[in-house]
Design a protein around this motif. Structure first.
Motif, mmCIF file in Angstrom:
data_model
loop_
_atom_site.group_PDB
_atom_site.id
_atom_site.type_symbol
_atom_site.label_atom_id
_atom_site.label_comp_id
_atom_site.label_asym_id
_atom_site.label_seq_id
_atom_site.Cartn_x
_atom_site.Cartn_y
_atom_site.Cartn_z
ATOM 1 N N GLU A 106 1.028 -1.222 -0.054
ATOM 2 C CA GLU A 106 -0.072 0.114 0.125
ATOM 3 C C GLU A 106 0.810 1.318 0.069
ATOM 4 O O GLU A 106 0.574 2.246 -0.615
ATOM 5 C CB GLU A 106 -1.010 0.041 1.117
ATOM 6 C CG GLU A 106 -1.931 -1.010 1.241
ATOM 7 C CD GLU A 106 -1.632 -2.299 1.395
ATOM 8 O OE1 GLU A 106 -0.289 -2.508 1.877
ATOM 9 O OE2 GLU A 106 -2.210 -3.265 1.145
ATOM 10 N N GLU A 107 2.187 1.091 0.756
ATOM 11 C CA GLU A 107 3.104 2.430 0.788
ATOM 12 C C GLU A 107 3.462 2.743 -0.739
ATOM 13 O O GLU A 107 3.390 3.890 -1.141
ATOM 14 C CB GLU A 107 4.195 1.968 1.608
ATOM 15 C CG GLU A 107 3.817 1.949 3.317
ATOM 16 C CD GLU A 107 5.174 1.851 3.921
ATOM 17 O OE1 GLU A 107 5.631 2.881 4.326
ATOM 18 O OE2 GLU A 107 5.421 0.682 4.076
ATOM 19 N N SER A 110 0.715 4.067 -2.962
ATOM 20 C CA SER A 110 0.396 5.395 -2.673
ATOM 21 C C SER A 110 1.477 6.343 -3.114
ATOM 22 O O SER A 110 1.264 7.372 -3.568
ATOM 23 C CB SER A 110 0.153 5.518 -1.093
ATOM 24 O OG SER A 110 -0.080 6.862 -0.761
ATOM 25 N N SER A 113 1.626 7.135 -6.750
ATOM 26 C CA SER A 113 0.120 7.397 -7.165
ATOM 27 C C SER A 113 -0.414 6.405 -7.930
ATOM 28 O O SER A 113 -1.051 6.540 -9.198
ATOM 29 C CB SER A 113 0.216 8.780 -7.979
ATOM 30 O OG SER A 113 0.653 9.548 -7.182
ATOM 31 N N SER A 114 -0.526 5.014 -7.438
ATOM 32 C CA SER A 114 -1.032 3.775 -8.188
ATOM 33 C C SER A 114 -0.412 3.801 -9.422
ATOM 34 O O SER A 114 -0.960 3.565 -10.692
ATOM 35 C CB SER A 114 -2.501 4.097 -8.550
ATOM 36 O OG SER A 114 -3.260 4.091 -7.206
#
Length: 453
Positions: A106-107, A110, A113-114
């Motif tokens: 997830e870090e 993020s 920016s995907s």
């Protein structure tokens, strides 16, 4: 009566003659005044021309001083960098390997920016590279397999997300060697002495990989696009995470491994690997030879070895070198070109050993380049001639323009004028002893002095 008239006539004639003589003298004086006025105007014009010339020279000297200050700063940075690189190398040889940091998926999503296209900075042979900021550190993220090897000239692995095969590398500010050789986005050229150093750095990293324990590692895709440069132009090899680990039970002379799928980039792939499918450390040596030739010429790799070979045989190597790199030392550069050609030989058995032959030669050439760079740096720190007083033969403290149009140190020219009325430069009489402060030159001298400190 006649005598009186005759006397008056003589007096009148004398007065006329006196008047004519006086008028002639006044005419001569008027001409002299006009000549002096013309000379004064011409002198004023000459002084203006001299002032404009001095002004242009001062501006040029100021630019030179700025460049010299920047070059001195670069030299200091290079010295600091070399010390740090030596320290890093000692740590690698003597200390334990640093473990990479583990990031949550997830870090990374993020931070990128995907995996936005706006953050995409490149694409290697095995994955797309994104620029991002993780834990307040600028990094490069790449999707590929992991690597635990550490060397000053191998791209540092900052962390990873093992579950998704995602790597986080250090960010290299000056991009790839390929982009810099081609001067992408009009970037400054790499000086020849830095290219000597980069060749040594790449070779040292390859020797480290080829002699890693318990198993040697082959890069298999060495090329300028996979060689990255940091903010100090220190080179580091990327894409090492995909290197082929070899079976240590193979021959002690040449470690070979059967590869089932083609890996690498055209023009850098070992010809024997293409023919037999057998990969070895010598396959990297071939690619490294091509990299050396590109460092010298900044030309595409296709048919480059043949072109350089002909140029060396015909004595025209200088015509093939990248002129943007500066004044190449011909003999040493020829040695480097011949070394690159030996590495790029078609047959493995004709290529030199990287550790025992290539690296020592590159070390010698690097030391030569370092000395040349230091000598050039020291020469550039000498004061410009425009700053030197013609009398003192030293940098002026208080530059002043004398009546002859030349600039002197005030104290020196004042002492001169007490004993001599002639110009120290032309040996012609000075029209006056006036001195005009040269504030523009003084400012340039002060800036040059501050740059030396």
């Amino acid at each position: 009566m006649y005598a009186i008239a005759q006397s008056e006539t003589i007096d009148a004639s004398r007065k006329v003659n006196d008047l004519q003589r006086q008028r002639l003298e006044e005419t001569i004086k008027l001409k002299e005044i006009n000549v002096k006025e013309v000379e004064a105007k011409e002198m004023a014009i000459q002084e203006k021309v001299k002032y404009e010339a001095v002004k242009r020279e001062v501006e040029y000297v100021k630019e030179c001083a700025e460049r010299e200050a920047a070059q001195k700063k670069d030299a200091e940075i290079n010295a600091f960098r070399e010390a740090k690189e030596k320290e890093k190398l000692e740590n690698v040889l003597l200390g334990p390997l640093q473990q990479y940091q583990k990031f949550e998926w997830e870090e990374i999503v993020s931070a990128t920016s995907s995996f936005s296209d706006n953050l995409k900075i490149g694409m290697g042979g095995y994955g797309i590279v994104y620029k991002c900021s993780l834990h307040h550190t600028i990094a490069a993220v790449k999707l590929e397999i992991l690597s635990n090897i550490h060397h000053p000239h191998l791209l540092i692995l900052l962390g990873a997300c093992p579950d998704h095969g995602c790597l986080v590398y250090e960010y290299m500010e000056n991009g790839s060697l390929e982009d810099r050789l081609l001067r992408k986005n009009n970037t400054p050229p790499i000086p020849w002495f830095d290219r000597y150093r980069i060749a040594w750095e790449i070779a040292s990293a390859l020797v480290f990989l080829h002699n890693s324990k318990p198993q040697p590692i082959i890069h298999r895709d060495l090329k300028p696009a996979n060689i990255l440069l940091d903010h100090n132009f220190v080179s580091k090899i990327g894409d090492v995470g995909l290197s082929k680990m070899l079976n240590s039970e193979s021959s002690a002379i040449s470690t070979l491994s059967k590869d089932t799928g083609p890996v690498g980039t055209l023009c850098y792939i070992d010809p024997e690997y293409q023919r037999t499918g057998l990969i070895s450390q010598s396959s990297d040596v071939y690619a490294f030879g091509m990299v050396i030739l590109q460092l010298l010429t900044a030309k595409p790799a296709i048919a480059l070895a043949h072109t350089v070979e002909l140029a060396v045989e015909d004595g025209h190597l200088a015509d093939l070198l990248d002129i943007e790199a500066g004044q190449w030392p011909i003999e040493e550069t020829k040695e480097l070109a011949v070394l690159g050609l030996k590495c790029a030989e078609l047959r493995r058995r004709d290529r030199p050993d990287l550790r025992d032959h290539v690296l020592p030669e590159l070390q010698r050439l690097k030391e030569f380049a370092d000395r040349a760079r230091d000598m050039a740096s020291n020469a550039q720190l000498a004061p410009p001639n425009l700053f030197m007083c013609p009398i003192l033969k030293d940098v002026m403290e208080d530059p002043c323009v004398a009546a002859d149009g030349y600039t002197y140190d005030r104290k020196a020219i004042e002492i001169w004028l007490k004993e001599d009325d002639k110009s120290p430069m032309t040996n012609l009489p000075l029209p006056d002893k006036s001195l005009i402060p040269n504030y523009t030159l003084l400012s340039a001298i002060m800036e040059w002095k501050s740059g030396k400190q």
